[in-house]
Scaffold this motif. Structure first.
Motif, PDB file in Angstrom:
ATOM      1  N   ALA A 164      32.852   6.551 -16.913  1.00 31.47           N
ATOM      2  CA  ALA A 164      34.220   6.586 -16.420  1.00 31.47           C
ATOM      3  C   ALA A 164      35.086   5.707 -17.299  1.00 31.47           C
ATOM      4  CB  ALA A 164      34.279   6.120 -14.955  1.00 31.47           C
ATOM      5  N   SER A 165      36.386   5.869 -17.162  1.00 34.51           N
ATOM      6  CA  SER A 165      37.313   5.022 -17.904  1.00 34.51           C
ATOM      7  C   SER A 165      37.416   3.658 -17.238  1.00 34.51           C
ATOM      8  CB  SER A 165      38.690   5.680 -17.963  1.00 34.51           C
ATOM      9  OG  SER A 165      39.235   5.788 -16.658  1.00 34.51           O
ATOM     10  N   ASN A 166      38.151   2.757 -17.841  1.00 37.94           N
ATOM     11  CA  ASN A 166      38.327   1.407 -17.304  1.00 37.94           C
ATOM     12  C   ASN A 166      39.402   1.450 -16.215  1.00 37.94           C
ATOM     13  OD1 ASN A 166      38.389  -1.302 -16.802  1.00 37.94           O
ATOM     14  ND2 ASN A 166      39.040  -1.906 -18.854  1.00 37.94           N
ATOM     15  N   ILE A 167      38.964   1.715 -14.984  1.00 37.46           N
ATOM     16  CA  ILE A 167      39.908   1.881 -13.881  1.00 37.46           C
ATOM     17  C   ILE A 167      40.614   0.569 -13.549  1.00 37.46           C
ATOM     18  CG2 ILE A 167      40.099   2.613 -11.458  1.00 37.46           C
ATOM     19  CD1 ILE A 167      37.813   4.455 -11.843  1.00 37.46           C
ATOM     20  N   SER A 168      40.031  -0.557 -13.949  1.00 33.41           N
ATOM     21  CA  SER A 168      40.676  -1.840 -13.656  1.00 33.41           C
ATOM     22  C   SER A 168      42.056  -1.941 -14.288  1.00 33.41           C
ATOM     23  CB  SER A 168      39.783  -2.989 -14.137  1.00 33.41           C
ATOM     24  OG  SER A 168      39.606  -2.950 -15.548  1.00 33.41           O
ATOM     25  N   LYS A 169      42.330  -1.157 -15.327  1.00 38.25           N
ATOM     26  CA  LYS A 169      43.657  -1.157 -15.940  1.00 38.25           C
ATOM     27  C   LYS A 169      44.716  -0.548 -15.029  1.00 38.25           C
ATOM     28  CE  LYS A 169      42.068  -0.996 -20.761  1.00 38.25           C
ATOM     29  NZ  LYS A 169      42.122  -0.242 -22.038  1.00 38.25           N
ATOM     30  N   CYS A 170      44.280   0.167 -14.005  1.00 34.83           N
ATOM     31  CA  CYS A 170      45.228   0.790 -13.067  1.00 34.83           C
ATOM     32  C   CYS A 170      45.699  -0.170 -11.985  1.00 34.83           C
ATOM     33  CB  CYS A 170      44.588   2.020 -12.428  1.00 34.83           C
ATOM     34  SG  CYS A 170      44.127   3.316 -13.607  1.00 34.83           S
ATOM     35  N   VAL A 171      45.196  -1.404 -12.005  1.00 36.69           N
ATOM     36  CA  VAL A 171      45.620  -2.405 -11.026  1.00 36.69           C
ATOM     37  C   VAL A 171      46.717  -3.252 -11.642  1.00 36.69           C
ATOM     38  CG1 VAL A 171      44.879  -4.323  -9.577  1.00 36.69           C
ATOM     39  CG2 VAL A 171      43.299  -2.440 -10.034  1.00 36.69           C
ATOM     40  N   ILE A 183      38.218  -3.335  -7.216  1.00 37.51           N
ATOM     41  CA  ILE A 183      38.368  -2.328  -8.274  1.00 37.51           C
ATOM     42  C   ILE A 183      38.278  -2.979  -9.650  1.00 37.51           C
ATOM     43  CG2 ILE A 183      39.946  -0.646  -9.305  1.00 37.51           C
ATOM     44  CD1 ILE A 183      38.718   0.330  -6.720  1.00 37.51           C
ATOM     45  N   LYS A 184      38.918  -4.134  -9.818  1.00 35.55           N
ATOM     46  CA  LYS A 184      38.886  -4.817 -11.110  1.00 35.55           C
ATOM     47  C   LYS A 184      37.490  -5.343 -11.443  1.00 35.55           C
ATOM     48  CE  LYS A 184      42.193  -7.396 -12.563  1.00 35.55           C
ATOM     49  NZ  LYS A 184      42.761  -6.558 -13.639  1.00 35.55           N
ATOM     50  N   ALA A 185      36.673  -5.623 -10.411  1.00 38.38           N
ATOM     51  CA  ALA A 185      35.327  -6.167 -10.641  1.00 38.38           C
ATOM     52  C   ALA A 185      34.302  -5.096 -10.956  1.00 38.38           C
ATOM     53  CB  ALA A 185      34.874  -6.966  -9.419  1.00 38.38           C
ATOM     54  N   VAL A 186      34.623  -3.818 -10.713  1.00 32.35           N
ATOM     55  CA  VAL A 186      33.655  -2.731 -10.930  1.00 32.35           C
ATOM     56  C   VAL A 186      33.476  -2.481 -12.422  1.00 32.35           C
ATOM     57  CG1 VAL A 186      33.198  -0.283 -10.590  1.00 32.35           C
ATOM     58  CG2 VAL A 186      34.132  -1.636  -8.719  1.00 32.35           C
ATOM     59  N   ARG A 187      32.229  -2.435 -12.855  1.00 33.81           N
ATOM     60  CA  ARG A 187      31.900  -2.076 -14.230  1.00 33.81           C
ATOM     61  C   ARG A 187      31.034  -0.833 -14.230  1.00 33.81           C
ATOM     62  NH1 ARG A 187      30.450  -7.688 -17.492  1.00 33.81           N
ATOM     63  NH2 ARG A 187      32.449  -8.750 -17.132  1.00 33.81           N
ATOM     64  N   PHE A 188      31.396   0.129 -15.044  1.00 29.68           N
ATOM     65  CA  PHE A 188      30.675   1.396 -15.103  1.00 29.68           C
ATOM     66  C   PHE A 188      29.773   1.452 -16.323  1.00 29.68           C
ATOM     67  CE2 PHE A 188      34.710   2.506 -12.935  1.00 29.68           C
ATOM     68  CZ  PHE A 188      34.187   2.956 -11.739  1.00 29.68           C
ATOM     69  N   PRO A 189      28.748   2.313 -16.289  1.00 29.15           N
ATOM     70  CA  PRO A 189      27.945   2.556 -17.501  1.00 29.15           C
ATOM     71  C   PRO A 189      28.806   3.180 -18.595  1.00 29.15           C
ATOM     72  CG  PRO A 189      26.811   3.352 -15.532  1.00 29.15           C
ATOM     73  CD  PRO A 189      28.201   3.006 -15.113  1.00 29.15           C
ATOM     74  N   ASP A 190      28.393   2.993 -19.840  1.00 26.98           N
ATOM     75  CA  ASP A 190      29.124   3.576 -20.972  1.00 26.98           C
ATOM     76  C   ASP A 190      29.239   5.086 -20.811  1.00 26.98           C
ATOM     77  OD1 ASP A 190      29.687   1.273 -22.377  1.00 26.98           O
ATOM     78  OD2 ASP A 190      27.757   1.256 -23.399  1.00 26.98           O
ATOM     79  N   GLY A 191      30.441   5.612 -21.004  1.00 27.97           N
ATOM     80  CA  GLY A 191      30.671   7.042 -20.970  1.00 27.97           C
ATOM     81  C   GLY A 191      30.753   7.637 -19.596  1.00 27.97           C
ATOM     82  N   SER A 197      46.557  -4.544   5.243  1.00 26.91           N
ATOM     83  CA  SER A 197      47.436  -5.699   5.136  1.00 26.91           C
ATOM     84  C   SER A 197      47.500  -6.137   3.675  1.00 26.91           C
ATOM     85  CB  SER A 197      46.919  -6.835   6.011  1.00 26.91           C
ATOM     86  OG  SER A 197      45.655  -7.290   5.543  1.00 26.91           O
ATOM     87  N   LYS A 198      48.386  -7.085   3.355  1.00 29.09           N
ATOM     88  CA  LYS A 198      48.517  -7.536   1.977  1.00 29.09           C
ATOM     89  C   LYS A 198      47.219  -8.168   1.490  1.00 29.09           C
ATOM     90  CE  LYS A 198      51.431 -10.179  -1.182  1.00 29.09           C
ATOM     91  NZ  LYS A 198      52.640 -11.023  -1.332  1.00 29.09           N
ATOM     92  N   GLN A 199      46.562  -8.954   2.357  1.00 31.38           N
ATOM     93  CA  GLN A 199      45.300  -9.583   1.964  1.00 31.38           C
ATOM     94  C   GLN A 199      44.223  -8.533   1.710  1.00 31.38           C
ATOM     95  OE1 GLN A 199      47.161 -10.439   4.592  1.00 31.38           O
ATOM     96  NE2 GLN A 199      47.972 -12.408   3.851  1.00 31.38           N
ATOM     97  N   GLU A 200      44.206  -7.475   2.522  1.00 29.02           N
ATOM     98  CA  GLU A 200      43.231  -6.394   2.336  1.00 29.02           C
ATOM     99  C   GLU A 200      43.517  -5.609   1.059  1.00 29.02           C
ATOM    100  OE1 GLU A 200      42.283  -5.566   7.079  1.00 29.02           O
ATOM    101  OE2 GLU A 200      43.815  -4.404   6.010  1.00 29.02           O
ATOM    102  N   LYS A 201      44.781  -5.408   0.743  1.00 30.72           N
ATOM    103  CA  LYS A 201      45.137  -4.731  -0.508  1.00 30.72           C
ATOM    104  C   LYS A 201      44.670  -5.539  -1.713  1.00 30.72           C
ATOM    105  CE  LYS A 201      49.318  -2.590   1.411  1.00 30.72           C
ATOM    106  NZ  LYS A 201      50.800  -2.555   1.321  1.00 30.72           N
ATOM    107  N   ILE A 202      44.907  -6.859  -1.659  1.00 29.22           N
ATOM    108  CA  ILE A 202      44.487  -7.721  -2.771  1.00 29.22           C
ATOM    109  C   ILE A 202      42.971  -7.714  -2.910  1.00 29.22           C
ATOM    110  CG2 ILE A 202      44.405 -10.108  -3.564  1.00 29.22           C
ATOM    111  CD1 ILE A 202      47.163 -10.510  -2.314  1.00 29.22           C
ATOM    112  N   ALA A 203      42.256  -7.770  -1.771  1.00 34.31           N
ATOM    113  CA  ALA A 203      40.788  -7.744  -1.804  1.00 34.31           C
ATOM    114  C   ALA A 203      40.279  -6.428  -2.383  1.00 34.31           C
ATOM    115  CB  ALA A 203      40.230  -7.967  -0.406  1.00 34.31           C
ATOM    116  N   PHE A 204      40.906  -5.322  -1.994  1.00 31.56           N
ATOM    117  CA  PHE A 204      40.498  -4.012  -2.499  1.00 31.56           C
ATOM    118  C   PHE A 204      40.764  -3.905  -4.000  1.00 31.56           C
ATOM    119  CE2 PHE A 204      41.508   0.487  -3.425  1.00 31.56           C
ATOM    120  CZ  PHE A 204      40.303   1.072  -3.060  1.00 31.56           C
ATOM    121  N   CYS A 205      41.932  -4.364  -4.457  1.00 34.93           N
ATOM    122  CA  CYS A 205      42.251  -4.299  -5.880  1.00 34.93           C
ATOM    123  C   CYS A 205      41.342  -5.211  -6.704  1.00 34.93           C
ATOM    124  CB  CYS A 205      43.717  -4.670  -6.099  1.00 34.93           C
ATOM    125  SG  CYS A 205      44.890  -3.418  -5.507  1.00 34.93           S
TER     126      CYS A 205
END
Length: 730
Positions: free
Chosen positions: A401-408, A391-399, A380-388
């Motif tokens: 992965a790329s900054n996937i939050s830019k894909c939202v 994704i924006k809240a995920v932080r990876f260790p240096d090197g 649903s739209k609410q589930e899509k927003i929650a999932f995105c």
């Protein structure tokens, strides 16, 4: 061996002074030019590096340990061993080179609209240790085929110069070995090719489109024509004879009693290749009808190599391309992204034609409209927003992965611009974690199993028994040895200690918690093995501070010990603060234990990162273990580079529960979402469309689909045991 830039180790200097005399110099003895790229030499990145590989090319035979049940180097595989058994004269000399050939098309214009396909051809030596095989400096760019379109069957024309060299190298070329006074005949052989699925046709001539597109179906292929495409839906033929799924009609409306398709014998394979021996390159050639059961459109020039027909595994598919396709299809379908979802009007009509899943059929609601109910796997739209937002809240260790939050995008209802490596990380770790508590449990279970399958498949050290288990399932205390002098230890450390907010241990970066607040990456997650109630368990926590203890120094030796002070998340107690559903482990980041035991050595630490728990929510976080791409765990006969001080290595595969029975969702449609209304005229037109037969013509189609993003190693490929780099607090 690092080389001065001003005078790159002149022959005159080499003759008068041993090279090692200048090993500790920072400037050229001739022109005084700096040895380092940076003026002060603080980072110690050399201007140039001279590499000698005369000993490393024999690593696979002289230093590699053959460990039972393990695959950590191509030499451990059956294809390598089978080749050595057939060509014993080639295998007798460890200096003979085993090569892999990799090719694929890419668009050099990146995200621009220009349609252009350029094909690089790389040759990779596999005699070297695994950490050297995958080092960029050892990749040999043999040719670069220009565009603007795919070379197609003209690929063999571009390959002719390389083929001549390979023919000559198979016979032997007089060469000089720096470790031997005599010359010898150096030989080389291509053991396999590496590419994606569409490029399989370009390199091998095997059909990758049409009714014969499945490379596992030599005989009695499983293809079936649907409305606007050809599908391969006979996968149940590989199941055990009495598997319950064979009798289910939920897959394609029929039970499955056939055995898996038979493979071609060497004689049959030669017969098929002889049929297309006379096919010549050229764009003016007329298209030919493919004969019934003919799987090849041409005979590849690789068959001219004397040893090619003896190879056990000629072609390998790039797993990251497969991950890209699967991840794009899953995300596109879950989020119902226009143009990427597989849930289309035609697919619903296909279900109707096959007589299966009636609750997903189009429903006539009025004289001029049909209703398309939303499938139960669509968010649903609410589930899509929650999932995105996840994704924006995920932080990876240096090197990592790329900054996937830019894909939202701003509307937070889809993901766009995902690169191949982004999908590699998403599919294996982030996507299943993000679906927890967001989507139906049976769908989450499938996504988690799929991510676990690819995660185990991509381990640097594979286990044969794990691969056997994966094949069946997909169808159905670290110790630190510190070596300072006893006297220095007895004198105790200096009471003045130094505190740091970041350090690099074995090329792995660690940050304290307070340092990560203003950055987009996460490097403070820690896991360490320890004793709890007589059992060895994983302690999960975060890095609070980095402490360096200085001991007595003598004889030019500086002795110090670095400690990590951590907070440990409570995994026990009266209330459960730890959750494990079989796929993911979650911890409550508000509860702590072992507060009087916060210190560990750097060698006892393994970096992890945490992502929000979409199921338990609040302060609960999902633990993500991972392996570092520049670290290897390979046993050698002698201690060598790349095997000491490893921070983490995913070798052993955990037993993950696999769904044996079909899901039991109450309904395949969602009643909590608005249904899509379709005009009856459009649906009737689609229903009346004749099922066009796909012509079995040999076409050369440029199927370069994805672009690549490369990660440059900041350390220049250096691997130093227990190397520590600190960044002091201001």
């Amino acid at each position: 061996m690092e080389v001065m830039q001003g005078h790159t180790m002149l022959v005159e200097v080499m003759q008068r002074h041993p090279i090692l005399d200048y090993a500790k110099e920072n400037n050229c003895p001739k022109c005084k030019a700096s040895r380092w790229k940076d003026a002060d030499g603080r980072r110690q990145i050399p201007e140039k590096v001279l590499r000698s590989k005369s000993k490393e090319v024999q690593w696979h035979k002289l230093k590699r340990q053959d460990v039972k049940n393990e695959l950590s180097h191509p030499a451990d595989g059956d294809a390598w061993k089978d080749f050595d058994n057939i060509h014993k004269d080639f295998a007798a000399d460890a200096r003979n080179i085993r090569l892999g050939l990799a090719a694929d098309g890419f668009n050099p214009y990146g995200n621009m609209s220009n349609s252009y396909s350029m094909w690089p051809v790389f040759v990779v030596p596999y005699n070297l240790p695994p950490w050297a095989c995958m080092d960029q400096s050892n990749f040999m760019l043999r040719m670069l085929i220009p565009g603007p379109s795919s070379p197609g069957k003209d690929f063999d024309v571009f390959m002719e110069p390389l083929m001549e060299e390979l023919q000559e190298l198979w016979k032997g070329v007089k060469s000089y070995d720096a470790n031997s006074p005599d010359k010898f005949d150096l030989r080389a052989a291509i053991l396999w090719c590496i590419h994606d699925y569409p490029a399989l046709h370009t390199l091998s001539g095997r059909a990758t489109t049409g009714y014969q597109a499945c490379v596992r179906c030599d005989k009695e292929n499983c293809s079936k024509k649907l409305r606007n495409k050809i599908c391969f839906i006979g996968h149940r033929r590989w199941l055990p004879r009495y598997h319950p799924w064979r009798n289910s009609k939920e897959f394609n409306g029929a039970s499955e009693s056939r055995e898996k398709p038979a493979e071609f014998t060497p004689e049959e394979l030669k017969e098929h290749l002889d049929r297309v021996r006379d096919v010549i390159p050229g764009k003016l050639q007329k298209k030919r009808k493919r004969e019934d059961g003919q799987c090849w459109s041409r005979r590849s020039c690789l068959w001219d190599l004397p040893y090619w027909e003896d190879l056990k595994l000629r072609h390998n598919l790039d797993v990251m391309h497969i991950e890209k396709n699967i991840c794009d299809n899953l995300i596109g379908s879950f989020m119902n992204i226009q143009g990427k979802t597989k849930d289309t009007v035609n697919s619903r009509l296909d279900l109707e034609d096959m007589g299966i899943r009636r609750d997903l059929h189009l429903q006539l609601v009025s004289a001029d409209s049909f209703e398309m109910q939303q499938a139960w796997y669509i968010m649903s739209k609410q589930e899509k927003i929650a999932f995105c937002e996840f994704i924006k809240a995920v932080r990876f260790p240096d090197g990592y992965a790329s900054n996937i939050s830019k894909c939202v995008p701003a509307d937070k209802c889809k993901l766009q611009g995902l690169k191949t490596h982004d999908c590699h990380i998403l599919l294996q770790r982030i996507l299943p974690a993000g679906l927890r508590g967001t989507i139906y449990e049976d769908i989450y279970e499938v996504a988690a199993e799929l991510g676990n399958f690819f995660r185990e498949l991509c381990c640097k050290t594979l286990k044969r028994d794990v691969l056997d288990r994966l094949e069946k399932e997909i169808i159905g205390k670290m110790r630190n040895d510190v070596c300072p002098d006893i006297y220095a230890l007895a004198c105790k450390p200096d009471f003045r200690v130094r505190l740091y907010s970041a350090c690099v241990v074995d090329n792995v970066r660690y940050h304290t918690v307070h340092r990560k607040k203003n950055i987009k990456t996460q490097n403070s997650g820690i896991v360490s093995k320890g004793d709890h109630d007589g059992n060895i368990i994983d302690f999960f926590g975060q890095l609070k501070s980095i402490i360096r203890l200085q001991y007595n120094s003598s004889g030019g030796v500086h002795r110090s010990v670095v400690l990590f002070r951590c907070v440990w998340f409570d995994l026990g107690g009266r209330k459960p603060e730890f959750d494990d559903d079989g796929h993911f482990k979650s911890v409550n980041t508000e509860k702590f234990w072992y507060k009087n035991d916060p210190f560990i050595l750097t060698s006892q630490a393994t970096k992890v990162f945490y992502v929000p728990d979409t199921s338990l929510k609040g302060k609960w976080q999902v633990v993500q273990k991972f392996h570092h791409s520049h670290l290897w765990s390979v046993k050698e006969n002698e201690q060598g580079p790349g095997v000491a001080g490893l921070s983490y290595q995913e070798e052993d595969s955990s037993q993950v529960p696999v769904q044996e029975k079909e899901g039991t969702a109450r309904s395949r449609t969602r009643s909590d979402q608005e249904h899509v209304l379709l005009e009856k005229v459009i649906v009737d037109k689609l229903k009346k469309q004749s099922k066009e037969v796909v012509p079995e013509e040999i076409e050369e189609v440029d199927q370069t689909m994805y672009k690549y993003s490369s990660d440059d190693d900041d350390d220049g490929g250096n691997r130093t045991r227990n190397r520590l780099v600190f960044e002091e607090d201001a």
